[in-house]
Design a protein around this motif. Structure first.
Motif, PDB file in Angstrom:
ATOM      1  N   PHE A   3      -9.684   4.760   7.012  1.00 53.60           N
ATOM      2  CA  PHE A   3      -8.828   5.877   7.405  1.00 53.60           C
ATOM      3  C   PHE A   3      -9.076   7.020   6.429  1.00 53.60           C
ATOM      4  O   PHE A   3      -9.372   6.820   5.273  1.00 53.60           O
ATOM      5  CB  PHE A   3      -7.349   5.489   7.458  1.00 53.60           C
ATOM      6  N   ARG A   4      -8.997   8.240   6.958  1.00 59.33           N
ATOM      7  CA  ARG A   4      -9.259   9.428   6.143  1.00 59.33           C
ATOM      8  C   ARG A   4      -8.042   9.879   5.362  1.00 59.33           C
ATOM      9  O   ARG A   4      -8.157  10.424   4.278  1.00 59.33           O
ATOM     10  CB  ARG A   4      -9.731  10.592   7.024  1.00 59.33           C
ATOM     11  N   SER A   5      -6.864   9.689   5.943  1.00 55.37           N
ATOM     12  CA  SER A   5      -5.646  10.125   5.266  1.00 55.37           C
ATOM     13  C   SER A   5      -4.465   9.264   5.696  1.00 55.37           C
ATOM     14  O   SER A   5      -4.548   8.519   6.666  1.00 55.37           O
ATOM     15  CB  SER A   5      -5.370  11.599   5.557  1.00 55.37           C
ATOM     16  N   ILE A   6      -3.379   9.396   4.949  1.00 56.29           N
ATOM     17  CA  ILE A   6      -2.147   8.674   5.233  1.00 56.29           C
ATOM     18  C   ILE A   6      -1.056   9.724   5.395  1.00 56.29           C
ATOM     19  O   ILE A   6      -0.941  10.634   4.583  1.00 56.29           O
ATOM     20  CB  ILE A   6      -1.791   7.719   4.075  1.00 56.29           C
ATOM     21  N   LYS A   7      -0.276   9.596   6.464  1.00 58.84           N
ATOM     22  CA  LYS A   7       0.789  10.575   6.689  1.00 58.84           C
ATOM     23  C   LYS A   7       2.091   9.874   7.053  1.00 58.84           C
ATOM     24  O   LYS A   7       2.106   8.720   7.479  1.00 58.84           O
ATOM     25  CB  LYS A   7       0.406  11.570   7.776  1.00 58.84           C
ATOM     26  N   GLY A  27       0.960   3.119  -2.807  1.00 55.59           N
ATOM     27  CA  GLY A  27       0.449   2.096  -3.715  1.00 55.59           C
ATOM     28  C   GLY A  27       0.236   0.765  -3.016  1.00 55.59           C
ATOM     29  O   GLY A  27      -0.791   0.105  -3.217  1.00 55.59           O
ATOM     30  N   ILE A  28       1.175   0.362  -2.193  1.00 54.93           N
ATOM     31  CA  ILE A  28       1.057  -0.909  -1.476  1.00 54.93           C
ATOM     32  C   ILE A  28      -0.067  -0.855  -0.451  1.00 54.93           C
ATOM     33  O   ILE A  28      -0.861  -1.796  -0.333  1.00 54.93           O
ATOM     34  CB  ILE A  28       2.403  -1.278  -0.807  1.00 54.93           C
ATOM     35  N   ILE A  29      -0.178   0.245   0.282  1.00 53.51           N
ATOM     36  CA  ILE A  29      -1.232   0.374   1.291  1.00 53.51           C
ATOM     37  C   ILE A  29      -2.610   0.277   0.634  1.00 53.51           C
ATOM     38  O   ILE A  29      -3.502  -0.405   1.136  1.00 53.51           O
ATOM     39  CB  ILE A  29      -1.101   1.698   2.070  1.00 53.51           C
ATOM     40  N   LEU A  30      -2.795   0.940  -0.484  1.00 57.07           N
ATOM     41  CA  LEU A  30      -4.106   0.971  -1.123  1.00 57.07           C
ATOM     42  C   LEU A  30      -4.468  -0.318  -1.847  1.00 57.07           C
ATOM     43  O   LEU A  30      -5.649  -0.606  -2.037  1.00 57.07           O
ATOM     44  CB  LEU A  30      -4.185   2.157  -2.083  1.00 57.07           C
ATOM     45  N   THR A  31      -3.480  -1.111  -2.248  1.00 60.52           N
ATOM     46  CA  THR A  31      -3.782  -2.324  -3.005  1.00 60.52           C
ATOM     47  C   THR A  31      -3.623  -3.616  -2.206  1.00 60.52           C
ATOM     48  O   THR A  31      -4.125  -4.656  -2.639  1.00 60.52           O
ATOM     49  CB  THR A  31      -2.894  -2.417  -4.259  1.00 60.52           C
ATOM     50  N   ILE A  51       5.342  -3.114   5.641  1.00 58.09           N
ATOM     51  CA  ILE A  51       4.994  -1.748   6.052  1.00 58.09           C
ATOM     52  C   ILE A  51       4.306  -1.825   7.409  1.00 58.09           C
ATOM     53  O   ILE A  51       3.399  -2.626   7.607  1.00 58.09           O
ATOM     54  CB  ILE A  51       4.073  -1.071   5.023  1.00 58.09           C
ATOM     55  N   LEU A  52       4.754  -0.987   8.331  1.00 58.51           N
ATOM     56  CA  LEU A  52       4.156  -0.895   9.657  1.00 58.51           C
ATOM     57  C   LEU A  52       3.521   0.475   9.799  1.00 58.51           C
ATOM     58  O   LEU A  52       4.172   1.497   9.555  1.00 58.51           O
ATOM     59  CB  LEU A  52       5.213  -1.105  10.745  1.00 58.51           C
ATOM     60  N   CYS A  53       2.257   0.490  10.194  1.00 54.14           N
ATOM     61  CA  CYS A  53       1.510   1.749  10.323  1.00 54.14           C
ATOM     62  C   CYS A  53       0.831   1.791  11.678  1.00 54.14           C
ATOM     63  O   CYS A  53       0.708   0.784  12.361  1.00 54.14           O
ATOM     64  CB  CYS A  53       0.428   1.834   9.246  1.00 54.14           C
ATOM     65  N   GLN A  54       0.370   2.981  12.030  1.00 57.13           N
ATOM     66  CA  GLN A  54      -0.392   3.174  13.253  1.00 57.13           C
ATOM     67  C   GLN A  54      -1.657   3.930  12.904  1.00 57.13           C
ATOM     68  O   GLN A  54      -1.604   4.967  12.245  1.00 57.13           O
ATOM     69  CB  GLN A  54       0.421   3.956  14.276  1.00 57.13           C
TER      70      GLN A  54
END
Length: 69
Positions: A3-7, A27-31, A51-54
């Motif tokens: 992914f290019r960015s997180i929003k 921090g949690i997403i990246l590690t 964490i829930l992401c799309q």
């Protein structure tokens, strides 16, 4: 997973943002090593967090984040 960015999504801004700081989410997403992909959604579970992401157009949108304990 690329992914290019997180929003922040609208839902995250309205609800979890007050209880779960953005810096902690990043921090949690990246590690985290146990990211699970279900269709266009991504679940990240750690011992104490969920964490829930799309993923859409290489942009990771955080929908929900909470502490589990």
């Amino acid at each position: 997973m690329y992914f290019r960015s997180i929003k922040k999504t609208k839902h995250y801004k309205e609800h979890p943002e007050q209880n779960f700081p953005w810096s902690k989410v990043i921090g949690i997403i990246l590690t985290a090593k146990n990211k699970r992909k279900k269709e266009d959604k991504i679940e990240i579970k750690t011992k104490n967090h969920y964490i829930l992401c799309q993923l859409k157009n290489n942009i990771l949108g955080v929908i929900n984040a909470k502490q589990t304990k």
